[in-house]
Design an enzyme around this catalytic site. Structure first.
Site, PDB file in Angstrom:
ATOM      1  N   HIS A  89      -3.029  -2.837   8.642  1.00 41.20           N
ATOM      2  CA  HIS A  89      -3.006  -1.568   9.361  1.00 41.20           C
ATOM      3  C   HIS A  89      -3.008  -1.942  10.847  1.00 41.20           C
ATOM      4  O   HIS A  89      -3.458  -3.040  11.210  1.00 41.20           O
ATOM      5  CB  HIS A  89      -4.248  -0.728   9.029  1.00 41.20           C
ATOM      6  CG  HIS A  89      -4.251  -0.266   7.595  1.00 41.20           C
ATOM      7  ND1 HIS A  89      -5.176  -0.684   6.684  1.00 41.20           N
ATOM      8  CD2 HIS A  89      -3.428   0.589   6.934  1.00 41.20           C
ATOM      9  CE1 HIS A  89      -4.930  -0.127   5.504  1.00 41.20           C
ATOM     10  NE2 HIS A  89      -3.871   0.645   5.627  1.00 41.20           N
ATOM     11  N   ASP A  92      -6.288  -3.085  11.828  1.00 37.68           N
ATOM     12  CA  ASP A  92      -6.733  -4.376  11.286  1.00 37.68           C
ATOM     13  C   ASP A  92      -6.313  -5.469  12.272  1.00 37.68           C
ATOM     14  O   ASP A  92      -7.016  -6.455  12.467  1.00 37.68           O
ATOM     15  CB  ASP A  92      -6.048  -4.700   9.942  1.00 37.68           C
ATOM     16  CG  ASP A  92      -6.429  -3.736   8.820  1.00 37.68           C
ATOM     17  OD1 ASP A  92      -7.600  -3.328   8.773  1.00 37.68           O
ATOM     18  OD2 ASP A  92      -5.541  -3.411   7.997  1.00 37.68           O
ATOM     19  N   ASP A 288      -7.882   7.377  -7.361  1.00 37.71           N
ATOM     20  CA  ASP A 288      -7.055   6.187  -7.145  1.00 37.71           C
ATOM     21  C   ASP A 288      -7.919   4.948  -7.363  1.00 37.71           C
ATOM     22  O   ASP A 288      -8.845   4.671  -6.606  1.00 37.71           O
ATOM     23  CB  ASP A 288      -6.543   6.239  -5.695  1.00 37.71           C
ATOM     24  CG  ASP A 288      -5.551   5.144  -5.379  1.00 37.71           C
ATOM     25  OD1 ASP A 288      -5.140   4.415  -6.296  1.00 37.71           O
ATOM     26  OD2 ASP A 288      -5.182   5.020  -4.200  1.00 37.71           O
TER      27      ASP A 288
HETATM   28  C1  XUL Z   1      -3.790   4.253  -0.184  1.00 33.85           C
HETATM   29  C2  XUL Z   1      -3.050   3.018  -0.068  1.00 33.85           C
HETATM   30  C3  XUL Z   1      -3.101   2.345   1.266  1.00 33.85           C
HETATM   31  C4  XUL Z   1      -1.782   1.928   1.771  1.00 33.85           C
HETATM   32  C5  XUL Z   1      -1.787   1.288   3.115  1.00 33.85           C
HETATM   33  O1  XUL Z   1      -3.881   4.737  -1.446  1.00 33.85           O
HETATM   34  O2  XUL Z   1      -2.463   2.548  -1.010  1.00 33.85           O
HETATM   35  O3  XUL Z   1      -3.934   1.226   1.163  1.00 33.85           O
HETATM   36  O4  XUL Z   1      -1.219   1.004   0.891  1.00 33.85           O
HETATM   37  O5  XUL Z   1      -2.104   2.153   4.121  1.00 33.85           O
END
Ligand code: XUL
Ligand code: MN
Length: 384
Positions: A89, A92, A288
């Site tokens: 990111h 990061d 998730d």
């Molecule tokens: C969220 C997700 C994030 C993205 C990166 O569900 O997968 O980690 O991959 O921003």
């Protein structure tokens, strides 16, 4: 073919779907590929993960279960595991990026680049984190507040600057807060226009950057603006340079949309749009989970590997990323196991994909004997 990572040679070019294809005839659009000479090559996959994949175990109901670690510790783990690249990111790469000047952003990015270079590690992607700041509470690019939309775009342009300093040409947009909690709160038509406007600003900021949209159907939103790969590709077609806008598929996100991730992979690859992938797993339609690859459903994982293989994913340098997290009870000494295990499972399934009895399977398809085909797959996976 576009982007820094894509080769195009006169008389010989990387075949868009893998291998090397020889060009023999001149046609209206340039050289035409020979029908007969395609040298298929087995892809050697390259792997990566992000610093967030060495998470500390906090969830909405409880605090971290492992102590915070530095970025350098995480990079060291990645090197020790023998991975090839790291995903980032923007914050990061440059912590507290919003409080940093452009000069600081450059200095810190270049410092990180040196660390990566010293370890022989590439930066795979950089993604603007558009879901933490108070200005993204009601959406980022699609906020109802024009000042907040402006912030989201400016932050994204700075994310591109970070990527440039890291010699990375791929920006990932996980559109975390683009969507609605209640339908009446957002004008979904206007939101499409806002998304296109934001992406166009990013494309104009740098004429070599590519953007991969990572769809997810919900969480944190009730309904996401771009839930699956079809809408991501459709959105790309509305932008100023559709060739530079593609997609990233995450297994768990496809499963949360009740889709087979392998179908999503084939669909994206049919448009030559799969530029990155987050392999993981998900046990049903719940929060998730980002489980290790293959952890919930080995057969679904196998079919993803087969789909990557038949589309020659990776033949142009694309990475396989594992967006997986340790289980919350994980002890410090087992902190990286989910990453090593995901790669082990991937490589075992790759052997299974490459040794799949294609001719036998085709015969059963021709006979419409799907019961036998089903069992053939199971016995192949079980190592009969
Ligand atoms: C969220 C997700 C994030 C993205 C990166 O569900 O997968 O980690 O991959 O921003
Ligand atoms: Mn992801």
């Amino acid at each position: 073919m576009t982007g820094k990572g894509y080769s195009s040679l006169i008389g010989r070019s990387f075949f868009p779907y893998g291998g090397i294809r020889l060009f023999t005839r001149q046609g209206p659009g340039g050289f035409l590929p020979s029908q007969s000479i395609v040298i298929a090559m087995e892809t050697t996959y390259k792997f990566c993960f992000g610093p967030w994949n060495l998470s500390e175990g906090q969830d909405p109901y409880g605090p971290p279960t492992r102590p915070a670690q530095s970025f350098d510790w995480k990079l060291e783990q990645l090197k020790q595991l023998g991975f090839d690249a790291m995903m980032f990111h923007d914050d990061d790469a440059v912590p507290d990026i919003d409080s940093k000047s452009d000069a600081q952003l450059k200095a810190e990015s270049l410092e990180l680049k040196k660390k990566l270079d010293d370890g022989g590690i590439a930066a795979e992607i950089v993604a603007p984190r558009l879901w933490f700041d108070p200005r993204t509470i009601d959406g980022a690019y699609t906020s109802n507040d024009p000042q907040c939309r402006k912030y989201a775009i400016e932050r994204s342009l700075r994310c591109i600057d970070v990527a440039n300093h890291l010699d990375c040409d791929l920006i990932v947009l996980w559109l975390a807060r683009e969507g609605s909690y209640i339908r009446e709160s957002k004008d979904a038509r206007k939101c499409v226009d806002y998304l296109v406007e934001a992406i166009d600003r990013m494309l104009a900021h740098d004429d070599t950057i590519r953007i991969a949209i990572e769809p997810k159907p919900h969480e944190p939103m009730d309904r996401a603006s771009i839930p699956t790969i079809g809408p991501a590709i459709a959105l790309a077609s509305l932008t100023a340079d559709p060739r530079r806008v593609g997609a990233l598929i995450e297994s768990a996100h496809a499963l949360l949309a009740n889709l087979d991730p392998a179908d999503e992979i084939d669909f994206a690859c049919s448009f030559d749009k799969l530029w990155s992938i987050h392999l993981n797993d998900q046990n049903g339609l719940k929060f998730d989970q980002d489980k290790p690859f293959g952890s919930a459903n080995l057969r679904v994982a196998f079919n993803q590997v087969r789909a990557l293989e038949r589309n020659h994913y990776g033949s142009r340098g694309e990475f396989v990323a594992f967006d997986v997290h340790p289980f919350r009870p994980t002890k410090v000494e087992h902190w990286t196991a989910h990453l090593d295990n995901s790669r082990r499972t991937f490589l075992r399934l790759l052997e299974k994909a490459r040794s799949y009895p294609e001719a036998e399977a085709q015969k059963l398809i021709d006979e419409r004997n799907y019961a036998a085909l089903d069992q053939l797959v199971l016995e192949h996976l079980m190592g009969s």
